[in-house]
Structure formats: structure tokens, C-alpha cells
Design an enzyme around this catalytic site. Structure first.
Site: not given
Ligand code: SAJ
Length: 437
Positions: A205, A259
Site C-alpha cells: 500500500k 493519502c
């Protein structure tokens, strides 16, 4: 492993769509949020976040009776943690929401349960942070309960589709945990499911978003270099991208959202001695709003750092990226605030969030109003409605003929034909053009 009832902790951009999707696929879902306002809004049929299609999905989940909203987790077959992992001012990951969620599960954790973390987290969080907290229940991870990490990878604006269609990586603290995770997500995921260990899944991720951040940074740096060398970066990128193994991203006002500008710091914090490139890329992207302010100053023919007092600047777009109403960590807003700080009067028009409230910035309810007596128009976000603007139509609405285009959204020749001087990010401007405007 079979699942009948699950608890999803955290009802934000990931937790709420995930909980609702499981519910519409037949599971009993307890959606848990510690924020009473969120709980009340959802219970009253409202929605505290915006995402295309989400309202219909949540309503379907609630009406089916499968989704219940609660403030505390209760006994279930599986627990999914999807709470925020922001960072502190010094860029250290704030894991307090993950820890609190894990502590709230301890009392209701039963042998044979599965716990899954979805929150983006520094490497080793599942093994080193989550497992010890859950084991305070007296149960042991891997022996008494399954424990896994699976990153969310959905793109804001496309969440509902990507949640189901994207490939999913599921990392277990052991093989049995990964398999249990697969059984759970296979209920709705149609993309391929790949199994690995928990730390690899965490790292995957972080690598994805860091890769994107570094590539946006190089695009932004190319834009600066292009201006120095007197060329058009957009054309250069287009030509470079004809190479079969090159895919340069787009320069812009910086990296926004919650993010891509955050996740690389998790790696820098975890291994500062090994992450020089990642840190430098972050710096480039964080500096980009200031670079855009300098571009605006140059468009006025002013030196860098000059006061912009008395100038009325109209910003087109405030969202962090095109065609979304999400203003979180938006570089356009950072530019707006920097301009205000320099004394400019800043007016903004955001078609996707017309009632936005930004300190010091006058948010206009209409394009006409925003353009009325502008001294300069800056295109900040490549929203579809802006790309469709006709320069002749804009010319009729505003006295200014000065346009700054940060995202290469306007066709320069057409705008110049309508009488505008166009200053594009990443494109050299000759001195005499600057003086003429
Ligand atoms: N941006 C550029 N140039 C580009 C592409 C993006 O300046 O060429 C800017 C955007 O304008 C925006 C920021 O970068 O300000 C981030 O936008 P984005 O579309 O790249 O990403 P997000 O933050 O909306 O979603 C990302 C996605 N990750 C990747 O594409 C690797 C998504 O799949 C993740 O699930 C999400 O982060 C997340 O939640 O982590």
C-alpha cells in the site's frame, strides 16, 4: 471460513462503503463509529461524506435491515478496522485511532474470529501494534484468532466500483489468517485476490502511493526545468510518453487528498536513513503551491514575494483533484491562502462545492459572480465544466485578459484569439509578453 456477522470500525470513505457493500451482499453488519454525530446522521438517513452512488448504497443496506449503526462493536465473526491514520505536525503517524479501535474489540473478541486492518499504516503495524493490543484479551493471534491486513486501493470518485473490481492484496500474520481474509472479501470482491504476509501487504500500500507521489514530483520538477529552458513541458511530456516504457504524470498545483501526501511519510518515519528520495519528492510536491503563487506574481509582471495588495484574483476550482467535491488537503486552497497572505483579494468558484467555506476567501455561488471584476483568472483544477469554457464567453463576463493555467486545461491559441494572455505552468513566458499583459 463462513461469515454471518461482521463489525466494521470506522464509517468514513472506506469503512462506510465497505460495511454497506457487505450488507447488500447478505451479511449482518454492525457499522461502528466513535463520533456520535456520524452515528446520528447515518441513523437519521443522512450521509456525512460525499461519493457518487454512496447514498443509494447506504440506504439499500439500511433498508435491508442488514446494516446497523452503533457506537461500540459487539460480538461478531469478523472485525474490520478502517479508521484514519493521519500524521502529527512532525510527520509521525498518528496510530491512536487504530489502537483505540483495537482496544474496543478486545472485550468482544472470541476464539475463531478474524480481525482485519484496512487503515494505511507504517510497516509492521499489524504484527507489532495490533496483535499485542488484541492479545490483551487473553487470546493469542494466529492460535485463537486470525489476523490480517488488507489495504484499500479505491480511487475517490470511483470508490463503489473499484471496491468490487480492483485486485485485492490480503496479508495474514500466518497462512490461515490470509485464507480467512480471502474467504471474507471473496463475498463481494470480483477482482483477483492475492495472498501474502501482513507486513508485505502494508508495504504494498505504501509503495503504491509513494510511487505516485514520486512520479508527480518529477512531473512538477520537469515543469520548472521546462520554464528555465524555454520550452512547453506539456508538449515535452506528451512526446516523452510516446516511448513505450515511459509514463510521466501531470504537473499541477501540488499533491492533495489525504493519502498520497501522507503515506510516503510513513516510510520516511520508519526508516529515515533509507528514504532520501521519498523525502525529496514530498518536499518538491509540498513546495508546488508556492511555485504557483510565484507564477501568478510573474503573470502580473511582479517580482517574486511582492505584495499582491489590491489585486482581485479569481481561482477556478478548489477541490484536490478534478471532478470531485473533496477539498481535503487541497493544493488549490493552499494557493488561495498564500495569495490572501500576500494581500490579494481572492475569489473562488468551485462548481462541485459551491458552499465551500475557506477562511479569507470569498467563495462565489456562480461563475459570473466570480469573474465579475477579476484582475486575473487562475485555472487550478481541471474540472470538466472548466475545460468546456469558451474563451469568448469568459471574455464577456470579465474585464481581465490575464489567465494563469496551472493544469493545462485551456487551449492557449483559442484563449489568445479571444484577447487573453495565458500563463501556463511549465511553459516559458518571454519577458516582453509579461510586460504586455
Ligand atoms: N495529481 C497530479 N498529477 C497527476 C496525478 C495526480 O498532480 O498526474 C495530484 C491530484 O491532483 C491530487 C493528488 O495528486 O491532488 C492525488 O490524486 P490521485 O488521483 O493521484 O490519488 P487519490 O489521492 O485520489 O487516490 C490515491 C490512489 N492511489 C494511487 O493511485 C496509487 C487510490 O488508488 C488510493 O486508494 C488512494 O490514494 C488512497 O486512499 O490511498
Amino acid at each position: 471460513m463462513a461469515f454471518h456477522k461482521i463489525c466494521v470500525l470506522g464509517l468514513g470513505y472506506i469503512g462506510l462503503p465497505t460495511a454497506s457493500t457487505f450488507a447488500t451482499h447478505g451479511l449482518k453488519v454492525i457499522g461502528v463509529d466513535v463520533n456520535p454525530q456520524v452515528v446520528n446522521t447515518l441513523r437519521n438517513g443522512g450521509l456525512h461524506i460525499h461519493e457518487p452512488g454512496l447514498r443509494t448504497l447506504v440506504q439499500a443496506a439500511l433498508v435491508s435491515g442488514n446494516l446497523t449503526i452503533a457506537e461500540q462493536p459487539e460480538e461478531a465473526d469478523a472485525f474490520i478496522i478502517a479508521v484514519p491514520t493521519p500524521f502529527y505536525g512532525d510527520k509521525r503517524a498518528d496510530m491512536s485511532y487504530v489502537s483505540a479501535a483495537a482496544r474496543s474489540i478486545r472485550a468482544v473478541l472470541r476464539p475463531g474470529n478474524l480481525v482485519v486492518l484496512e487503515s494505511t499504516s507504517p510497516p509492521r503495524t499489524t504484527v507489532d501494534v495490533l496483535a499485542p493490543i488484541l492479545e490483551e484479551s487473553g487470546l493469542q493471534a494466529g492460535r485463537d484468532f486470525y489476523l490480517a491486513y488488507t489495504p484499500e486501493r479505491v480511487l475517490p470518485g470511483q470508490i463503489l466500483r473499484e471496491l468490487i473490481e480492483n485486485a485485492r492484496v490480503i496479508g495474514g500474520i500466518d497462512q490461515a489468517s490470509a485464507l480467512a481474509g480471502r474467504d471474507l472479501y471473496a463475498i463481494f470482491v470480483r477482482g483477483e485476490i492475492h495472498l501474502t504476509d501482513a507486513t508485505t501487504a502494508e508495504m504494498v500500500k505504501l509503495m503504491e502511493n509513494t510511487y505516485r507521489d514520486v512520479n508527480i514530483a518529477i512531473a512538477n520538477e520537469f515543469a520548472r526545468l521546462a520554464e528555465r529552458f524555454g520550452i512547453d513541458v506539456w508538449q515535452a511530456i506528451e512526446l516523452a510518453n510516446l516511448h513505450p516504457r515511459v509514463k510521466i504524470l501531470r504537473p499541477g498545483p501540488g499533491v492533495g487528498g489525504h493519502c498520497i501526501g501522507v503515506d510516503p511519510w510513513f516510510l520516511v518515519e520508519a526508516a529515515p536513513d533509507l528514504a532520501a528520495l521519498i523525502r525529496a519528492a514530498r518536499q518538491v510536491n509540498d513546495d508546488q503551491p508556492e511555485y504557483v503563487v510565484a507564477l501568478i506574481e510573474r503573470a502580473f509582471g511582479l517580482g517574486e514575494g511582492t505584495e499582491l495588495a489590491g489585486k482581485k484574483i479569481t481561482l477556478l476550482g478548489l477541490a484536490y483533484k478534478p471532478d470531485v467535491d473533496d477539498l481535503r488537503e487541497s493544493p488549490a486552497i493552499e494557493v488561495a491562502q498564500k495569495l490572501v497572505h500576500r494581500g490579494a483579494q481572492v475569489v473562488a468558484y468551485e462548481p462541485f462545492k459551491q458552499d465551500a467555506q475557506i477562511q479569507g476567501v470569498q467563495v462565489s455561488p456562480s461563475l459570473e459572480e466570480a469573474l465579475k471584476d477579476a484582475d486575473l483568472i487562475a485555472l487550478m483544477v481541471a474540472h470538466t465544466p472548466f475545460l468546456a469554457l469558451q474563451p469568448t464567453q469568459v471574455a464577456a463576463l470579465t474585464p481581465t485578459r490575464r489567465v494563469v493555467d496551472v493544469v493545462n486545461g485551456f487551449a492557449q491559441p483559442a484563449w489568445e484569439q479571444a484577447g487573453f494572455s495565458v500563463y501556463r505552468l511549465g511553459v516559458q513566458r518571454l519577458e516582453q509578453d509579461v510586460r504586455r499583459a
